[in-house]
Motif scaffolding. Structure first.
Motif, PDB file in Angstrom:
ATOM      1  N   ALA A  16      17.922  46.332  60.088  1.00 43.96           N
ATOM      2  CA  ALA A  16      16.607  46.957  60.153  1.00 43.96           C
ATOM      3  C   ALA A  16      16.711  48.474  59.993  1.00 43.96           C
ATOM      4  O   ALA A  16      15.926  49.103  59.278  1.00 43.96           O
ATOM      5  N   LEU A  17      17.714  49.073  60.671  1.00 42.84           N
ATOM      6  CA  LEU A  17      17.893  50.524  60.559  1.00 42.84           C
ATOM      7  C   LEU A  17      18.270  50.922  59.139  1.00 42.84           C
ATOM      8  O   LEU A  17      17.799  51.941  58.612  1.00 42.84           O
ATOM      9  N   LEU A  18      19.138  50.126  58.514  1.00 44.35           N
ATOM     10  CA  LEU A  18      19.542  50.416  57.144  1.00 44.35           C
ATOM     11  C   LEU A  18      18.336  50.375  56.208  1.00 44.35           C
ATOM     12  O   LEU A  18      18.181  51.220  55.318  1.00 44.35           O
ATOM     13  N   PHE A  19      17.456  49.411  56.433  1.00 45.15           N
ATOM     14  CA  PHE A  19      16.255  49.303  55.615  1.00 45.15           C
ATOM     15  C   PHE A  19      15.361  50.514  55.806  1.00 45.15           C
ATOM     16  O   PHE A  19      14.812  51.075  54.845  1.00 45.15           O
ATOM     17  N   ILE A  20      15.225  50.974  57.050  1.00 41.91           N
ATOM     18  CA  ILE A  20      14.380  52.122  57.339  1.00 41.91           C
ATOM     19  C   ILE A  20      14.929  53.385  56.669  1.00 41.91           C
ATOM     20  O   ILE A  20      14.200  54.182  56.069  1.00 41.91           O
ATOM     21  N   VAL A  21      16.263  53.573  56.765  1.00 40.42           N
ATOM     22  CA  VAL A  21      16.895  54.747  56.148  1.00 40.42           C
ATOM     23  C   VAL A  21      16.704  54.716  54.637  1.00 40.42           C
ATOM     24  O   VAL A  21      16.353  55.734  54.004  1.00 40.42           O
ATOM     25  N   LEU A  22      16.946  53.542  54.025  1.00 31.38           N
ATOM     26  CA  LEU A  22      16.801  53.423  52.576  1.00 31.38           C
ATOM     27  C   LEU A  22      15.365  53.687  52.146  1.00 31.38           C
ATOM     28  O   LEU A  22      15.109  54.384  51.156  1.00 31.38           O
ATOM     29  N   ALA A  23      14.408  53.142  52.910  1.00 27.80           N
ATOM     30  CA  ALA A  23      13.004  53.377  52.592  1.00 27.80           C
ATOM     31  C   ALA A  23      12.660  54.860  52.697  1.00 27.80           C
ATOM     32  O   ALA A  23      11.907  55.417  51.881  1.00 27.80           O
ATOM     33  N   GLY A  24      13.244  55.528  53.724  1.00 30.37           N
ATOM     34  CA  GLY A  24      13.005  56.951  53.885  1.00 30.37           C
ATOM     35  C   GLY A  24      13.540  57.766  52.725  1.00 30.37           C
ATOM     36  O   GLY A  24      12.891  58.703  52.240  1.00 30.37           O
ATOM     37  N   VAL A  25      14.740  57.414  52.246  1.00 32.09           N
ATOM     38  CA  VAL A  25      15.344  58.122  51.124  1.00 32.09           C
ATOM     39  C   VAL A  25      14.494  57.946  49.867  1.00 32.09           C
ATOM     40  O   VAL A  25      14.230  58.911  49.121  1.00 32.09           O
ATOM     41  N   LEU A  26      14.052  56.740  49.612  1.00 32.05           N
ATOM     42  CA  LEU A  26      13.237  56.477  48.436  1.00 32.05           C
ATOM     43  C   LEU A  26      11.910  57.220  48.502  1.00 32.05           C
ATOM     44  O   LEU A  26      11.416  57.774  47.506  1.00 32.05           O
ATOM     45  N   PHE A  27      11.311  57.231  49.732  1.00 29.24           N
ATOM     46  CA  PHE A  27      10.049  57.940  49.884  1.00 29.24           C
ATOM     47  C   PHE A  27      10.225  59.444  49.650  1.00 29.24           C
ATOM     48  O   PHE A  27       9.415  60.098  48.996  1.00 29.24           O
ATOM     49  N   TRP A  28      11.334  59.984  50.175  1.00 28.39           N
ATOM     50  CA  TRP A  28      11.612  61.421  49.995  1.00 28.39           C
ATOM     51  C   TRP A  28      11.793  61.755  48.515  1.00 28.39           C
ATOM     52  O   TRP A  28      11.270  62.746  48.009  1.00 28.39           O
ATOM     53  N   ALA A  29      12.533  60.901  47.778  1.00 28.07           N
ATOM     54  CA  ALA A  29      12.745  61.147  46.354  1.00 28.07           C
ATOM     55  C   ALA A  29      11.437  61.071  45.588  1.00 28.07           C
ATOM     56  O   ALA A  29      11.182  61.859  44.661  1.00 28.07           O
ATOM     57  N   TRP A  30      10.591  60.136  45.945  1.00 26.70           N
ATOM     58  CA  TRP A  30       9.292  60.009  45.266  1.00 26.70           C
ATOM     59  C   TRP A  30       8.420  61.225  45.506  1.00 26.70           C
ATOM     60  O   TRP A  30       7.804  61.754  44.586  1.00 26.70           O
ATOM     61  N   ARG A  31       8.383  61.715  46.758  1.00 22.88           N
ATOM     62  CA  ARG A  31       7.579  62.887  47.092  1.00 22.88           C
ATOM     63  C   ARG A  31       8.088  64.128  46.373  1.00 22.88           C
ATOM     64  O   ARG A  31       7.316  64.925  45.840  1.00 22.88           O
ATOM     65  N   LYS A  32       9.420  64.249  46.308  1.00 22.42           N
ATOM     66  CA  LYS A  32       9.998  65.437  45.664  1.00 22.42           C
ATOM     67  C   LYS A  32       9.646  65.465  44.192  1.00 22.42           C
ATOM     68  O   LYS A  32       9.306  66.496  43.612  1.00 22.42           O
ATOM     69  N   ARG A  33       9.738  64.278  43.566  1.00 25.67           N
ATOM     70  CA  ARG A  33       9.429  64.220  42.142  1.00 25.67           C
ATOM     71  C   ARG A  33       7.963  64.526  41.883  1.00 25.67           C
ATOM     72  O   ARG A  33       7.593  65.150  40.904  1.00 25.67           O
ATOM     73  N   ARG A  34       7.090  64.106  42.798  1.00 24.72           N
ATOM     74  CA  ARG A  34       5.653  64.263  42.602  1.00 24.72           C
ATOM     75  C   ARG A  34       5.233  65.744  42.725  1.00 24.72           C
ATOM     76  O   ARG A  34       4.330  66.198  42.014  1.00 24.72           O
ATOM     77  N   VAL A  35       5.868  66.505  43.603  1.00 28.18           N
ATOM     78  CA  VAL A  35       5.461  67.903  43.828  1.00 28.18           C
ATOM     79  C   VAL A  35       6.210  68.882  42.945  1.00 28.18           C
ATOM     80  O   VAL A  35       5.956  70.079  42.971  1.00 28.18           O
ATOM     81  N   GLN A  36       7.196  68.424  42.178  1.00 32.43           N
ATOM     82  CA  GLN A  36       7.971  69.327  41.306  1.00 32.43           C
ATOM     83  C   GLN A  36       7.053  69.926  40.247  1.00 32.43           C
ATOM     84  O   GLN A  36       6.342  69.192  39.565  1.00 32.43           O
ATOM     85  N   PRO A  37       7.032  71.311  40.057  1.00 37.80           N
ATOM     86  CA  PRO A  37       6.137  71.936  39.072  1.00 37.80           C
ATOM     87  C   PRO A  37       6.516  71.562  37.658  1.00 37.80           C
ATOM     88  O   PRO A  37       7.681  71.408  37.337  1.00 37.80           O
ATOM     89  N   GLN A  38       5.516  71.459  36.795  1.00 38.42           N
ATOM     90  CA  GLN A  38       5.719  71.143  35.384  1.00 38.42           C
ATOM     91  C   GLN A  38       5.995  72.443  34.607  1.00 38.42           C
ATOM     92  O   GLN A  38       5.303  73.432  34.770  1.00 38.42           O
ATOM     93  N   LEU A  39       6.987  72.506  33.775  1.00 39.10           N
ATOM     94  CA  LEU A  39       7.350  73.664  32.959  1.00 39.10           C
ATOM     95  C   LEU A  39       6.724  73.538  31.586  1.00 39.10           C
ATOM     96  O   LEU A  39       6.645  72.477  31.031  1.00 39.10           O
TER      97      LEU A  39
END
Length: 375
Positions: free
Chosen positions: A352-375
């Motif tokens: 369960a903890l491994l699933f939570i950590v993995l979900a957190g990492v994926l969510f963080w990567a998705w958020r980072k990609r979404r807020v990255q400015p467009q050049l």
């Protein structure tokens, strides 16, 4: 006659482990005999009649015999065997075999023998004719286990059949069957009849029974205590028979109950000999129980013999539960087992903890990609 011989042979083999019992009438000393209490009687067409069967060792100690009785099927219908008051406690089979007018069964007494007169049981018939003489013979009966021969020259009964009222009911109902006072080894079978009748119970570990218990007298409220023949958490099958003073009969279907299991205390320790608290313990199919602060789990209703113990759902360990037949088995039996301590995080928790950590990492990567400015 080959059928009769085959039945006799099979009955002998079924009671091989027991010795012989029989009481006697007027024969030379030492010759046991099998005989009917009454050599002649009358019965109206449609009525029931009872033939009390006795055995007499005449000085010879006996505890096992085989009974073969023949009767005219065109004049009589065999109803059953009333075992109330019998000296014998084992009947093989529990309900006599009936083939082409031949009744066959073996009887034995456990741990006792007799050298004088004793009741075997009562053969119950219904008259089906209004004229003639019906003869019931015991020819072919014999002692089992190579015991002395049975004198049977006086072992027949003649029934004078006469006309009469055929409307009287020959059976009655067995009601309110229950079992009380259940222990690890026995119980008390209770039932009700609307007419006063005898009380007899065939019982055993299977529906073939093998043991018989009864109580004396005629009553409408019946109670028969079974012998202490079982050991902890055993299914006991039983069948009830009651016979009235007028030979009306009542039979139950096969019934069953379970004797109580044993109580065991299991001390769970780790490899350093320290008690393990809050461990989950169960034995066989028992309920799951937690160990207390001292590492002890009390498990109830455990069968006797070798049993598997599971601690925290890990691989089974074996304990041997003492089978104390007839001793009540009330005192908890003590066992001590060694087990691994459960990790603070069990395998399910880690996943369960491994699933939570993995979900957190994926969510963080998705958020980072979404807020990255467009050049």
């Amino acid at each position: 006659m080959r059928v009769v011989q085959l039945i006799r042979t099979s009955l002998i083999s079924l009671v091989t482990a027991l010795s012989l019992l029989t009481p006697a009438v007027a024969h030379a000393a030492g010759t046991p005999s099998l005989f009917f209490e009454k050599a002649s009687l009358s019965a109206a067409n449609g009525s029931n009649l009872s033939l009390a069967l006795h055995v007499n060792g005449n000085g010879t100690s006996l505890n096992t015999i085989n009974v073969v009785a023949s009767y005219p099927v065109d004049q009589l219908t065999f109803v059953g065997l009333d075992k109330t008051g019998s000296f014998f406690d084992t009947f093989v089979p529990a309900s006599p075999k009936v083939t082409d007018g031949t009744i066959s069964f073996g009887v034995a007494s456990l741990g006792k023998s007799v050298d004088s007169d004793a009741l075997v049981g009562k053969l119950l018939f219904t008259a089906k004719s209004s004229s003639g003489i019906a003869k019931v013979s015991l020819s072919g009966s014999e002692a089992a286990n190579g015991g002395p021969a049975l004198a049977v020259d006086t072992s027949s009964a003649s029934i004078n059949l006469v006309s009469g009222d055929t409307t009287t009911a020959s059976t009655f109902a067995i009601k309110n069957i229950s079992v009380s006072g259940i222990t690890t080894s026995n119980g008390v079978v209770r039932w009700h009849t609307d007419v006063a009748a005898s009380s007899s119970v065939d019982y055993g570990g299977t529906a073939t029974y093998g043991l018989t218990a009864s109580s004396e007298g005629m009553t409408t409220d019946h109670a028969v205590t079974l012998a202490s023949a079982f050991s902890g958490k055993t299914t006991v099958h039983f069948k009830i028979t009651s016979v009235s003073a007028t030979n009306q009969t009542g039979f139950s279907t096969d019934q069953s109950f379970s004797t109580q299991g044993y109580t065991v205390n299991i001390l769970v320790k780790d490899k350093k000999d320290s008690p393990i608290a809050n461990a989950t313990v169960y034995v066989g199919d028992s309920k799951r129980v937690k160990t207390n602060a001292s590492g002890v789990a009390t498990v109830e209703n455990v069968a006797g013999g070798n049993q598997k113990v599971y601690i925290n759902d890990s691989a089974a360990q074996i304990i041997t539960v003492k089978e104390s037949v007839g001793k009540g088995g009330t005192a908890p039996q003590q066992f001590s087992l060694v087990a691994e301590r459960s990790s603070a995080l069990g395998p399910n928790t880690l996943l369960a903890l491994l699933f939570i950590v993995l979900a957190g990492v994926l969510f963080w990567a998705w958020r980072k990609r979404r807020v990255q400015p467009q050049l």
